[in-house]
Scaffold this active site. Structure first.
Site, mmCIF file in Angstrom:
data_model
loop_
_atom_site.group_PDB
_atom_site.id
_atom_site.type_symbol
_atom_site.label_atom_id
_atom_site.label_comp_id
_atom_site.label_asym_id
_atom_site.label_seq_id
_atom_site.Cartn_x
_atom_site.Cartn_y
_atom_site.Cartn_z
ATOM 1 C CG ASN A 6 -1.754 1.194 1.408
ATOM 2 O OD1 ASN A 6 -1.857 2.009 0.490
ATOM 3 N ND2 ASN A 6 -2.357 1.354 2.579
ATOM 4 C CD1 TRP A 7 3.385 1.010 -3.042
ATOM 5 C CD2 TRP A 7 3.315 2.241 -4.909
ATOM 6 N NE1 TRP A 7 4.000 0.291 -4.042
ATOM 7 C CE2 TRP A 7 3.965 1.036 -5.200
ATOM 8 C CE3 TRP A 7 3.142 3.186 -5.935
ATOM 9 C CZ2 TRP A 7 4.455 0.736 -6.476
ATOM 10 C CZ3 TRP A 7 3.620 2.883 -7.206
ATOM 11 C CH2 TRP A 7 4.271 1.675 -7.465
ATOM 12 C CE LYS A 8 -0.319 3.235 4.899
ATOM 13 N NZ LYS A 8 -0.266 3.376 6.341
ATOM 14 C CG HIS A 90 -6.067 2.132 5.271
ATOM 15 N ND1 HIS A 90 -5.616 3.078 6.153
ATOM 16 C CD2 HIS A 90 -5.047 1.240 5.123
ATOM 17 C CE1 HIS A 90 -4.369 2.774 6.511
ATOM 18 N NE2 HIS A 90 -4.011 1.659 5.893
ATOM 19 C CD GLU A 92 -3.012 5.670 6.855
ATOM 20 O OE1 GLU A 92 -2.933 5.655 5.618
ATOM 21 O OE2 GLU A 92 -2.128 5.202 7.600
ATOM 22 C CD GLU A 160 -3.801 -2.325 7.464
ATOM 23 O OE1 GLU A 160 -2.662 -2.540 7.040
ATOM 24 O OE2 GLU A 160 -4.441 -1.293 7.201
ATOM 25 N N GLY A 166 2.206 2.371 10.917
ATOM 26 C CA GLY A 166 3.137 3.489 10.737
ATOM 27 C C GLY A 166 4.170 3.631 11.838
ATOM 28 C CB SER A 208 4.827 -1.537 12.257
ATOM 29 O OG SER A 208 4.372 -0.227 12.487
ATOM 30 N N GLY A 229 2.626 -1.024 4.350
ATOM 31 C CA GLY A 229 2.623 0.386 3.970
ATOM 32 C C GLY A 229 4.020 0.876 3.668
HETATM 33 P P1 PGA Z 1 2.579 0.508 7.703
HETATM 34 O O1 PGA Z 1 1.098 0.675 7.122
HETATM 35 O O2 PGA Z 1 3.131 -0.773 7.111
HETATM 36 O O3 PGA Z 1 3.310 1.715 7.233
HETATM 37 O O4 PGA Z 1 2.456 0.424 9.197
HETATM 38 C C1 PGA Z 1 0.259 -0.410 6.965
HETATM 39 C C2 PGA Z 1 -1.069 0.055 6.442
HETATM 40 O O5 PGA Z 1 -1.599 1.070 6.930
HETATM 41 O O6 PGA Z 1 -1.634 -0.559 5.513
#
Ligand code: PGA
Length: 246
Positions: A6-8, A90, A92, A160, A166, A208, A229
């Site tokens: 997931n490149w966000k 997600h 976010e 998640e 993060g 993470s 991520g």
């Molecule tokens: P992260 O994000 O690997 O940077 O913790 C995971 C995600 O939100 O999909």
């Protein structure tokens, strides 16, 4: 295993997107895992059409089917580009006010266009009475109860926990806590997909994940893949992360 990068919004240049795509392509051609990348919309358009590369996922989809909805990207447009998976719910996006009803609609639009929703669920924090389990159950149930029995087989659950997203790898969930959670999620899923068919719904983990912790998170926990991520947005890191599973 299913490994979704997931490149966000970490990727902000086409050169970087191309390099990451090329790296993911090497991993998907050579390796035994299913590699999926979730670029932001412009890069989905740019990378679509590649042969024998990783599958494409969208990080989101419109809650509408199209029409007068400025800024939205409809499921049909994603499908036409060859997108196979759509991340929905997600944390976010939930933090931006997305509700379970919105997430259900998004999952249904994805399914109606032949794409597989990756439904993200997870608690914000843990409490000693394990009330957080109820929250996770509610997030899964809200979507599953609105799907047909057939649609319920075409979904991926991404667990998640928000507290683990993060952070550094050492703050990810422990393998034993992950194993317990996967068992719990399987129990919840059994209400909607009884019997052996339950195992057709992959449960993956995100939060993470890095090259150092992925192996222990994968062993003996019952997890069937990862939603990665930050660590998916560096060619070398993503490659060593995938190779750690081989
Ligand atoms: P992260 O994000 O690997 O940077 O913790 C995971 C995600 O939100 O999909």
């Amino acid at each position: 295993m299913l490994i979704v990068g997931n490149w966000k919004a970490y990727v902000e240049s086409s050169a970087k997107a191309k390099a990451l795509y090329a790296g993911a392509k090497r991993l998907s051609v050579k390796g035994k895992h299913e590699i999926v990348i979730a670029p932001s919309y412009p890069y989905i358009g740019m990378l679509a059409g590649g042969k024998a590369g990783p599958s494409l996922a969208s990080q989101d989809v419109s809650v509408t089917t199209g029409g007068a909805a400025t800024g939205e990207v409809a499921a049909g447009a994603l499908k036409e580009l060859g997108v196979e998976y759509v991340i929905v719910g997600h944390s976010e996006r939930r933090a931006q006010g997305e509700t379970d009803a919105d997430i259900t609609e998004k999952a249904r639009h994805a399914l109606a266009h032949g794409m597989t929703p990756i439904l993200c669920v997870g608690e914000t924090e843990r409490d000693s009475e394990a009330q957080y389990l109820k929250g996770v159950r509610a997030q899964i149930s809200a979507v599953m109860e609105k799907l047909t029995p057939k649609e319920r087989l075409t979904i991926v659950i991404a667990y998640e926990p928000v507290w683990a997203i993060g952070k550094t790898g050492s703050e990810a969930i422990t393998p034993s806590d992950l194993g317990e959670m996967i068992l719990y999620i399987r129990k919840v899923l059994a209400d909607f997909v009884p019997g052996r068919a339950n195992m057709k719904v992959p449960v993956i983990y995100g939060g993470s994940v890095d090259p150092l912790n992925i192996r222990s998170l994968a062993s003996g926990t019952g997890v069937e893949g990862f939603l990665v991520g930050r660590a998916s947005t560096d060619v070398a890191t993503f490659s060593s992360l995938v190779k750690a599973l081989s």
